[in-house]
Design an enzyme around this catalytic site. Structure first.
Site, PDB file in Angstrom:
ATOM      1  N   HIS A 186      48.742  52.196  37.779  1.00 48.90           N
ATOM      2  CA  HIS A 186      48.819  52.298  36.313  1.00 48.90           C
ATOM      3  C   HIS A 186      50.158  52.861  35.854  1.00 48.90           C
ATOM      4  O   HIS A 186      50.739  52.391  34.880  1.00 48.90           O
ATOM      5  CB  HIS A 186      47.698  53.199  35.790  1.00 48.90           C
ATOM      6  CG  HIS A 186      46.428  52.451  35.586  1.00 48.90           C
ATOM      7  ND1 HIS A 186      45.224  52.886  36.054  1.00 48.90           N
ATOM      8  CD2 HIS A 186      46.199  51.275  34.971  1.00 48.90           C
ATOM      9  CE1 HIS A 186      44.298  52.019  35.733  1.00 48.90           C
ATOM     10  NE2 HIS A 186      44.853  51.023  35.064  1.00 48.90           N
ATOM     11  N   ARG A 288      44.800  41.435  28.884  1.00 48.86           N
ATOM     12  CA  ARG A 288      43.834  42.233  29.663  1.00 48.86           C
ATOM     13  C   ARG A 288      42.790  42.803  28.697  1.00 48.86           C
ATOM     14  O   ARG A 288      42.923  43.934  28.228  1.00 48.86           O
ATOM     15  CB  ARG A 288      44.543  43.376  30.387  1.00 48.86           C
ATOM     16  CG  ARG A 288      45.414  42.972  31.572  1.00 48.86           C
ATOM     17  CD  ARG A 288      46.003  44.213  32.234  1.00 48.86           C
ATOM     18  NE  ARG A 288      46.498  43.945  33.566  1.00 48.86           N
ATOM     19  CZ  ARG A 288      47.791  43.800  33.883  1.00 48.86           C
ATOM     20  NH1 ARG A 288      48.713  43.887  32.960  1.00 48.86           N
ATOM     21  NH2 ARG A 288      48.156  43.584  35.139  1.00 48.86           N
ATOM     22  N   ARG A 325      42.098  36.830  29.383  1.00 46.66           N
ATOM     23  CA  ARG A 325      41.250  37.046  30.560  1.00 46.66           C
ATOM     24  C   ARG A 325      39.980  37.744  30.102  1.00 46.66           C
ATOM     25  O   ARG A 325      40.047  38.762  29.403  1.00 46.66           O
ATOM     26  CB  ARG A 325      41.970  37.923  31.568  1.00 46.66           C
ATOM     27  CG  ARG A 325      41.027  38.364  32.687  1.00 46.66           C
ATOM     28  CD  ARG A 325      41.728  39.076  33.787  1.00 46.66           C
ATOM     29  NE  ARG A 325      42.037  40.447  33.449  1.00 46.66           N
ATOM     30  CZ  ARG A 325      42.791  41.224  34.210  1.00 46.66           C
ATOM     31  NH1 ARG A 325      43.315  40.749  35.317  1.00 46.66           N
ATOM     32  NH2 ARG A 325      43.031  42.462  33.873  1.00 46.66           N
ATOM     33  N   GLU A 415      42.906  35.748  42.903  1.00 44.85           N
ATOM     34  CA  GLU A 415      43.152  37.152  43.280  1.00 44.85           C
ATOM     35  C   GLU A 415      42.535  37.456  44.638  1.00 44.85           C
ATOM     36  O   GLU A 415      42.721  38.540  45.191  1.00 44.85           O
ATOM     37  CB  GLU A 415      42.531  38.098  42.251  1.00 44.85           C
ATOM     38  CG  GLU A 415      42.993  37.831  40.837  1.00 44.85           C
ATOM     39  CD  GLU A 415      42.571  38.915  39.871  1.00 44.85           C
ATOM     40  OE1 GLU A 415      43.363  39.817  39.626  1.00 44.85           O
ATOM     41  OE2 GLU A 415      41.434  38.836  39.374  1.00 44.85           O
ATOM     42  N   ASN A 438      48.722  41.123  42.132  1.00 44.82           N
ATOM     43  CA  ASN A 438      48.446  42.526  42.471  1.00 44.82           C
ATOM     44  C   ASN A 438      47.192  42.601  43.336  1.00 44.82           C
ATOM     45  O   ASN A 438      47.183  43.207  44.405  1.00 44.82           O
ATOM     46  CB  ASN A 438      48.212  43.367  41.210  1.00 44.82           C
ATOM     47  CG  ASN A 438      49.323  43.202  40.195  1.00 44.82           C
ATOM     48  OD1 ASN A 438      50.444  42.888  40.561  1.00 44.82           O
ATOM     49  ND2 ASN A 438      49.016  43.401  38.925  1.00 44.82           N
ATOM     50  N   ASP A 439      46.123  41.996  42.840  1.00 46.44           N
ATOM     51  CA  ASP A 439      44.891  42.015  43.622  1.00 46.44           C
ATOM     52  C   ASP A 439      44.988  41.083  44.827  1.00 46.44           C
ATOM     53  O   ASP A 439      44.430  41.376  45.887  1.00 46.44           O
ATOM     54  CB  ASP A 439      43.690  41.638  42.748  1.00 46.44           C
ATOM     55  CG  ASP A 439      43.172  42.852  41.988  1.00 46.44           C
ATOM     56  OD1 ASP A 439      43.047  43.921  42.611  1.00 46.44           O
ATOM     57  OD2 ASP A 439      42.923  42.739  40.780  1.00 46.44           O
ATOM     58  N   ARG A 449      45.667  49.076  46.085  1.00 45.99           N
ATOM     59  CA  ARG A 449      46.843  49.063  45.203  1.00 45.99           C
ATOM     60  C   ARG A 449      47.134  50.407  44.565  1.00 45.99           C
ATOM     61  O   ARG A 449      48.187  50.614  43.990  1.00 45.99           O
ATOM     62  CB  ARG A 449      46.706  47.971  44.138  1.00 45.99           C
ATOM     63  CG  ARG A 449      45.475  48.114  43.297  1.00 45.99           C
ATOM     64  CD  ARG A 449      45.231  46.877  42.464  1.00 45.99           C
ATOM     65  NE  ARG A 449      46.034  46.852  41.252  1.00 45.99           N
ATOM     66  CZ  ARG A 449      45.849  46.005  40.247  1.00 45.99           C
ATOM     67  NH1 ARG A 449      44.896  45.082  40.357  1.00 45.99           N
ATOM     68  NH2 ARG A 449      46.584  46.035  39.188  1.00 45.99           N
ATOM     69  N   CYS A 486      50.593  35.812  36.935  1.00 52.60           N
ATOM     70  CA  CYS A 486      50.556  36.862  35.910  1.00 52.60           C
ATOM     71  C   CYS A 486      50.510  38.245  36.521  1.00 52.60           C
ATOM     72  O   CYS A 486      50.369  39.234  35.827  1.00 52.60           O
ATOM     73  CB  CYS A 486      49.380  36.657  34.960  1.00 52.60           C
ATOM     74  SG  CYS A 486      47.789  36.853  35.779  1.00 52.60           S
TER      75      CYS A 486
END
Ligand code: PEP
Ligand code: MG
Length: 556
Positions: A186, A288, A325, A415, A438-439, A449, A486
């Site tokens: 984050h 998001r 999303r 993902e 990321n995932d 992560r 993304c």
């Protein structure tokens, strides 16, 4: 003498300045006994301090807006957690002072979190921050946090709590470095939103002497301690060149030979829209929506509240594309009304689409709200599901969209490695793919992560990750459909060229990265990007892949 340290660059730009450390003193109040008749007064003091800290966090959130607001409001909720508060009351009743009771109650909660699995590591920093704020208020000492300074500085911290990241003043904070934190944590995502150069996972950052001079290169992850005159001149020249290139590149994203790659923005809500428009985003590639839900983890926002928030984002991009999303709850973004409390490993549990399919009413409300929000607007709405594992997931999502009468394209996020391996099968059900790198990195490398110690494996330059990107892009091409990225990978300008070379059709990132990606893309032909992509995939490590691609693109 100049020395060089290397971490993970997470936000572009160069900053040179003096080191200031974050105030991290852990305030441990003495364990003194209070008389029984003092308990009600102490309980009242504790309650007031908690309320004041929660109000302060909410106010900071409002000031910051966007994704930061949702994160800070979630922290305010931690502060007011009823179970924590009743533990504080209980401890005071048996003789603790209010500050000691808060300290011990948070320590017990912290242990609970730590025992709940490694993935909770990121939340522990938030919890400690909230505790320190409440204890400081009760003791009447200054709040821990960002140093007081009138002069600009480079901020060093073990890990930055969202409350602090959100309030960093770009006029004073030239850049920041953290010892912990992964590139997709984050803090890193919020740093990009802020637009100051930043480096995470830099071992030994805590030992940099206060007041020493460092040069931070947020693009390469390098920190030069006591940079000599040559180094300063070289970095200043590079910064000037970058500035000129940024100013020269305008308009839609494209390679130098005109191959178009739309550059889109990642947003968490209407507050992030102005920065996206300012950066020239051609639309939104990742909205998001869960940030709208984090305000109150006990229930979903009403349909009307959702319609309002979606409409504000959709209105901002007439003739543009907005990819929304659906709610991605669970793992590091748990919601009480959706996420099971007792999962042994929430990152592998009921999260993302899985949790929506278990709560079809929540998905239906969201899709209906989107349908109402888009009515009459000249925007191209696309809706996608997070954490799609296979064709069954994709079909279930597409069916839900059709049942809600949604007039939009339906897509699936890639993902989970399985989705990349069987992308063609998934594309039988949906019209586009969007890679959440990321995932995808987290699940490909079994590397949480949120954990800085495994950030090497979270590096989006890992050739195995590039292979999965290539498989997805190839599948989409074979099916005549689009495949964007993304995840944070899209915000690295050199990697953006590689992704383009792999066949990715759009790139979505935090608004601050868009000018950098646009400028770098505009300097290279599609054929160069393809050669860079092939060189990166032929490498055996992330570092080697990065160097190989860079060498191709700079014509070495
Ligand atoms: C991703 O996983 O790459 C992604 C874009 O989603 P998030 O970071 O919100 O999990
Ligand atoms: Mg994701």
């Amino acid at each position: 003498m100049e020395t060089t340290l290397r971490g993970v660059g997470v936000s572009h730009g160069v900053a040179i300045g003096e080191v200031r450390h974050m105030g991290t003193a852990v305030l441990e109040p003495p364990a003194k006994q209070i008389p029984a008749d003092a308990a009600p007064r102490e309980q009242e003091r504790a309650r007031k301090a908690v309320e004041a800290v929660a109000a302060d966090l909410m106010a900071r959130g409002q000031l910051a807006g966007g994704e930061a607001q949702a994160v800070l409001e979630a922290q305010a909720m931690i502060a007011q957690d009823p179970e924590l508060m009743s533990d504080v009351d209980r401890r005071i009743t048996v003789g603790s002072s209010s500050e000691r009771a808060v300290y011990d109650a948070f320590a017990a909660y912290r242990e609970l979190l730590a025992g709940a699995g490694e993935y909770m590591a990121g939340r522990v920093a938030d919890l400690d921050d909230v505790r320190n704020r409440i204890v400081a208020r009760l003791l009447g000492v200054p709040m821990p946090g960002v140093p007081d300074s009138d002069e600009p500085y480079v901020l060093i911290a073990r890990d930055l709590a969202p409350a602090d990241t959100a309030l960093l003043d770009p006029a004073l904070v030239l850049g920041f470095i953290t010892e912990e934190g992964g590139p997709t944590s984050h803090s890193a995502i919020l740093a990009r939103a802020l637009g100051v150069p930043a480096i995470v996972a830099l071992p030994g950052a805590g030992e940099l002497p206060e007041g020493s001079v460092v040069a931070v290169d947020g693009s390469t992850g390098e920190v030069f301690v006591n940079p000599d005159a040559d180094r300063r001149a070289e970095l200043a020249k590079q910064a000037e060149e970058r500035k000129a290139a940024l100013a020269a590149a305008t308009g839609p994203g494209a390679t130098s030979d005109g191959h178009k790659v739309p550059l889109l923005a990642n947003v968490g809500g209407p507050a992030d829209v102005p920065a996206a428009v300012e950066a020239g985003a051609e639309g939104v590639g990742l909205f998001r929506t869960e940030f709208l839900f984090l305000d109150d983890s006990k229930s979903a926002p009403t349909e009307a509240a959702q319609v309002e928030a979606y409409r504000k984002v959709l209105e901002a991009f007439p003739e543009g594309r907005v990819v929304v999303r659906v709610l991605d709850a669970g793992a590091d973004k748990p919601l009480e009304f959706l996420t099971p409390a007792d999962e042994p490993n929430p990152a592998l549990g009921v999260r993302g689409l899985r949790s929506l399919l278990k709560h079809p009413d929540v998905l239906r409300t969201q899709l209906t709200a989107l349908s109402k929000a888009v009515a009459g607007l000249p925007v191209y709405l696309e809706v996608m599901a997070p954490m799609v594992a296979d064709r069954i997931d994709a079909k279930d999502f597409a069916d839900a969209c059709r049942e809600a009468g949604l007039n939009a394209k339906f897509g699936a996020m890639v993902e989970i490695p399985a989705a990349a391996l069987r992308a063609r099968s998934i594309l039988q059900e949906v019209e586009f793919l969007s890679l959440g790198t990321n995932d995808l990195a987290q699940y490909t490398f079994a590397a949480d992560r949120e954990v800085g110690a495994v950030s090497r494996l979270q590096d989006p330059w890992q050739p195995a990750l590039l292979d999965l990107v290539a498989m997805s892009a190839d599948a989409a091409k074979a099916e005549g459909k689009s495949c964007g990225v993304c995840g944070e990978a899209a915000s690295d300008p050199v990697l953006a060229c590689v992704l383009t070379g792999l066949g990715i059709t759009s790139l979505s990132m935090g608004a601050a990265a868009i000018p950098y990606v646009r400028a770098t893309l505009a300097k290279h032909t599609l054929a160069q990007c393809e050669r860079a992509a092939a060189a990166a995939r032929a490498a055996d490590s992330a570092e080697e892949a990065r160097r190989a691609a860079q060498a191709v693109l700079s014509g070495e």
